[in-house]
Design a protein around this motif. Sequence first.
Motif, PDB file in Angstrom:
ATOM      1  N   ALA A   7       8.804   0.439   1.996  1.00 34.30           N
ATOM      2  CA  ALA A   7       9.136   1.881   2.166  1.00 34.30           C
ATOM      3  C   ALA A   7       9.395   2.598   1.272  1.00 34.30           C
ATOM      4  CB  ALA A   7       9.298   2.106   3.068  1.00 34.30           C
ATOM      5  N   LEU A   8      10.446   2.210   0.245  1.00 36.36           N
ATOM      6  CA  LEU A   8      10.983   2.767  -0.507  1.00 36.36           C
ATOM      7  C   LEU A   8       9.817   2.788  -1.685  1.00 36.36           C
ATOM      8  CD1 LEU A   8      13.443   4.372  -1.600  1.00 36.36           C
ATOM      9  CD2 LEU A   8      14.620   2.474  -2.785  1.00 36.36           C
ATOM     10  N   ALA A   9       9.580   1.745  -2.419  1.00 39.51           N
ATOM     11  CA  ALA A   9       8.347   1.331  -3.693  1.00 39.51           C
ATOM     12  C   ALA A   9       7.357   2.642  -3.102  1.00 39.51           C
ATOM     13  CB  ALA A   9       8.227  -0.175  -3.662  1.00 39.51           C
ATOM     14  N   ARG A  10       7.051   2.714  -2.190  1.00 41.69           N
ATOM     15  CA  ARG A  10       5.597   2.923  -2.027  1.00 41.69           C
ATOM     16  C   ARG A  10       5.341   4.656  -0.805  1.00 41.69           C
ATOM     17  NH1 ARG A  10       1.154   0.175  -4.880  1.00 41.69           N
ATOM     18  NH2 ARG A  10       1.978  -1.647  -4.628  1.00 41.69           N
ATOM     19  N   ASP A  11       6.692   4.559  -1.390  1.00 41.09           N
ATOM     20  CA  ASP A  11       6.851   6.324  -0.176  1.00 41.09           C
ATOM     21  C   ASP A  11       5.909   5.728   0.700  1.00 41.09           C
ATOM     22  OD1 ASP A  11       8.017   8.230  -0.521  1.00 41.09           O
ATOM     23  OD2 ASP A  11       6.050   9.531  -1.190  1.00 41.09           O
ATOM     24  N   LEU A  12       6.425   5.181   1.879  1.00 40.02           N
ATOM     25  CA  LEU A  12       5.956   5.510   2.726  1.00 40.02           C
ATOM     26  C   LEU A  12       7.115   5.227   4.143  1.00 40.02           C
ATOM     27  CD1 LEU A  12       4.006   1.539   2.699  1.00 40.02           C
ATOM     28  CD2 LEU A  12       2.648   4.259   2.809  1.00 40.02           C
ATOM     29  N   PRO A  13       6.750   6.216   4.977  1.00 34.36           N
ATOM     30  CA  PRO A  13       7.975   6.257   6.269  1.00 34.36           C
ATOM     31  C   PRO A  13       8.110   4.631   7.046  1.00 34.36           C
ATOM     32  CG  PRO A  13       5.299   6.583   6.779  1.00 34.36           C
ATOM     33  CD  PRO A  13       5.003   6.670   5.578  1.00 34.36           C
ATOM     34  N   LEU A  14       9.657   4.573   7.837  1.00 34.08           N
ATOM     35  CA  LEU A  14       9.684   3.333   7.775  1.00 34.08           C
ATOM     36  C   LEU A  14      10.054   3.805   9.219  1.00 34.08           C
ATOM     37  CD1 LEU A  14      10.758   0.927   7.612  1.00 34.08           C
ATOM     38  CD2 LEU A  14      13.044   1.562   7.110  1.00 34.08           C
ATOM     39  N   VAL A  15       9.617   2.946   9.883  1.00 39.90           N
ATOM     40  CA  VAL A  15      10.021   2.339  11.292  1.00 39.90           C
ATOM     41  C   VAL A  15      10.766   1.696  11.573  1.00 39.90           C
ATOM     42  CG1 VAL A  15       8.979   2.708  14.136  1.00 39.90           C
ATOM     43  CG2 VAL A  15       8.035   3.756  12.065  1.00 39.90           C
ATOM     44  N   ALA A  16      11.770   1.259  11.956  1.00 38.63           N
ATOM     45  CA  ALA A  16      12.852   0.626  12.426  1.00 38.63           C
ATOM     46  C   ALA A  16      12.407   0.000  14.183  1.00 38.63           C
ATOM     47  CB  ALA A  16      14.069   1.384  11.978  1.00 38.63           C
ATOM     48  N   ALA A  58      -6.187  -8.652   5.929  1.00 36.01           N
ATOM     49  CA  ALA A  58      -6.580  -7.490   6.785  1.00 36.01           C
ATOM     50  C   ALA A  58      -7.332  -6.344   5.292  1.00 36.01           C
ATOM     51  CB  ALA A  58      -5.118  -6.624   6.753  1.00 36.01           C
ATOM     52  N   GLY A  59      -7.540  -7.425   4.142  1.00 32.18           N
ATOM     53  CA  GLY A  59      -8.360  -6.966   2.838  1.00 32.18           C
ATOM     54  C   GLY A  59      -7.685  -5.381   2.605  1.00 32.18           C
ATOM     55  N   LEU A  60      -6.678  -5.677   2.630  1.00 34.75           N
ATOM     56  CA  LEU A  60      -6.338  -4.237   2.420  1.00 34.75           C
ATOM     57  C   LEU A  60      -4.220  -4.489   1.150  1.00 34.75           C
ATOM     58  CD1 LEU A  60      -5.821  -2.574   5.470  1.00 34.75           C
ATOM     59  CD2 LEU A  60      -7.514  -2.262   4.300  1.00 34.75           C
ATOM     60  N   GLY A  61      -4.206  -3.480   0.657  1.00 32.57           N
ATOM     61  CA  GLY A  61      -3.358  -3.752  -0.119  1.00 32.57           C
ATOM     62  C   GLY A  61      -2.298  -3.045  -0.005  1.00 32.57           C
ATOM     63  N   TYR A  62      -0.983  -2.635  -0.097  1.00 29.47           N
ATOM     64  CA  TYR A  62       0.216  -1.612   0.366  1.00 29.47           C
ATOM     65  C   TYR A  62      -0.682   0.063   0.134  1.00 29.47           C
ATOM     66  CZ  TYR A  62       2.935  -5.144  -0.279  1.00 29.47           C
ATOM     67  OH  TYR A  62       4.215  -7.065   0.366  1.00 29.47           O
ATOM     68  N   GLY A  63      -1.047  -0.164  -0.612  1.00 34.08           N
ATOM     69  CA  GLY A  63      -1.450   1.886  -1.433  1.00 34.08           C
ATOM     70  C   GLY A  63      -2.635   1.922   0.443  1.00 34.08           C
ATOM     71  N   ASP A  64      -2.896   1.505   0.867  1.00 28.95           N
ATOM     72  CA  ASP A  64      -3.683   1.119   2.466  1.00 28.95           C
ATOM     73  C   ASP A  64      -3.754   1.819   3.492  1.00 28.95           C
ATOM     74  OD1 ASP A  64      -6.719   0.806   0.723  1.00 28.95           O
ATOM     75  OD2 ASP A  64      -5.914  -1.111   0.543  1.00 28.95           O
ATOM     76  N   LEU A  65      -1.600   1.810   3.114  1.00 27.55           N
ATOM     77  CA  LEU A  65      -0.967   1.395   4.789  1.00 27.55           C
ATOM     78  C   LEU A  65      -0.268   3.106   4.645  1.00 27.55           C
ATOM     79  CD1 LEU A  65       1.562  -1.501   3.658  1.00 27.55           C
ATOM     80  CD2 LEU A  65      -0.316  -1.116   5.644  1.00 27.55           C
TER      81      LEU A  65
END
Length: 367
Positions: free
Chosen positions: A111-120, A78-85
């Motif tokens: 989600a925890l490491a990058r402070d991102l919302p998680l969807v189960a 995708a040409g992205l990193g975790y920080g782009d999510l």
Amino acid sequence: MTPTSTAPQTVLGLETSCDETAAAVVRRHADGRAEVLSSVVGSQIAAHAPFGGVVPEIAARAHVESIEAIAEAALKEAGLGYGDLTGVAATAGPGLVGGVMVGLSFGKAVALARDLPLVAVNHLEGHAVSARLGADLPYPFLLLLVSGGHCQLLEVAGIGACRRLGSTIDDAAGEAFDKIAKAMGLPYPGGPELERLAEGGDPTAFELPRMLLGRKDCDFSFSGLKTAAARLAEGVTHEADRRNLAAAVQEAIAGQLAEKSERAMKAYAQAHADAGLRFVVAGGVAANRTVRARLEAVAQKNGFSFAAPPMAYCTDNAAMIALAGAERLAAGISDPLDAVARPRWPLDAAAAAAAPTHKAGRKGAKA
């Protein structure tokens, strides 16, 4: 459910419910359009082929070994990193719970490491939205979800809003394909092999049972067909007869799917004519050309448009999980980090509780 956010959502999706370790990045634009930036699927076919089917322990270990590399490959493509999510979505069920735990745990870590919302994500909801990956398909629509573990007719009013119209009471269509193929000595995975063998066969050469003839509902049953075909396979040795039996099986399964879908269409049309009549087929069996042709003909006959996911998104994949996650995030929905892995998880919980298709202690398709 109506989206509450117009911001684009760029979501990493993870799918580990069976024997594919998959990751994908999907961007849901403000207008609702889905763009698949990457989709990577690591297959375990070679590992399970000697056993003629999926071995849960082998599948779970393979997921553990490959999930990190698959996710990184999806981000690289995708040409992205975790920080782009803007979020991470992982299948939380239904499925082989050992595998589900692997993908969900990895998603929680991201989600925890990058402070991102998680969807189960409910795996079935992923299939429900999968046709939206390749087309402008508005809600509501009538869905036939047909795969190795699932066979259901659903009214899909939006994300998180599915009403069950019918379900299998025993085996799923894809399970019948695979187990009949195994009885005929075909290699794993059996469904596509049976379809290839059926080419040029005479579907009328063998008489197979038609199930639930006395019932006027939209439920399915494939157990009797599976047993009858397996017994016939024991006495079939000539290649022409094998082709005929494969063609007869394929026609019997396609016929039942078409018959029950048409019954659901008639009921659905009475309530939704003003919203447009749309029929969607999703799941691995949607890749079968005979099944797809029969269902498309039934849809046209009853005034429904017909849609199916691109072939790459019919079988299990992470792009559909990412899209389901993105649509939930757009609606303001996410899940806590203690979200649990579920071996069973009905899309229509109310229908499952009021009229369960599988009683406790009985084996059957994931319900």
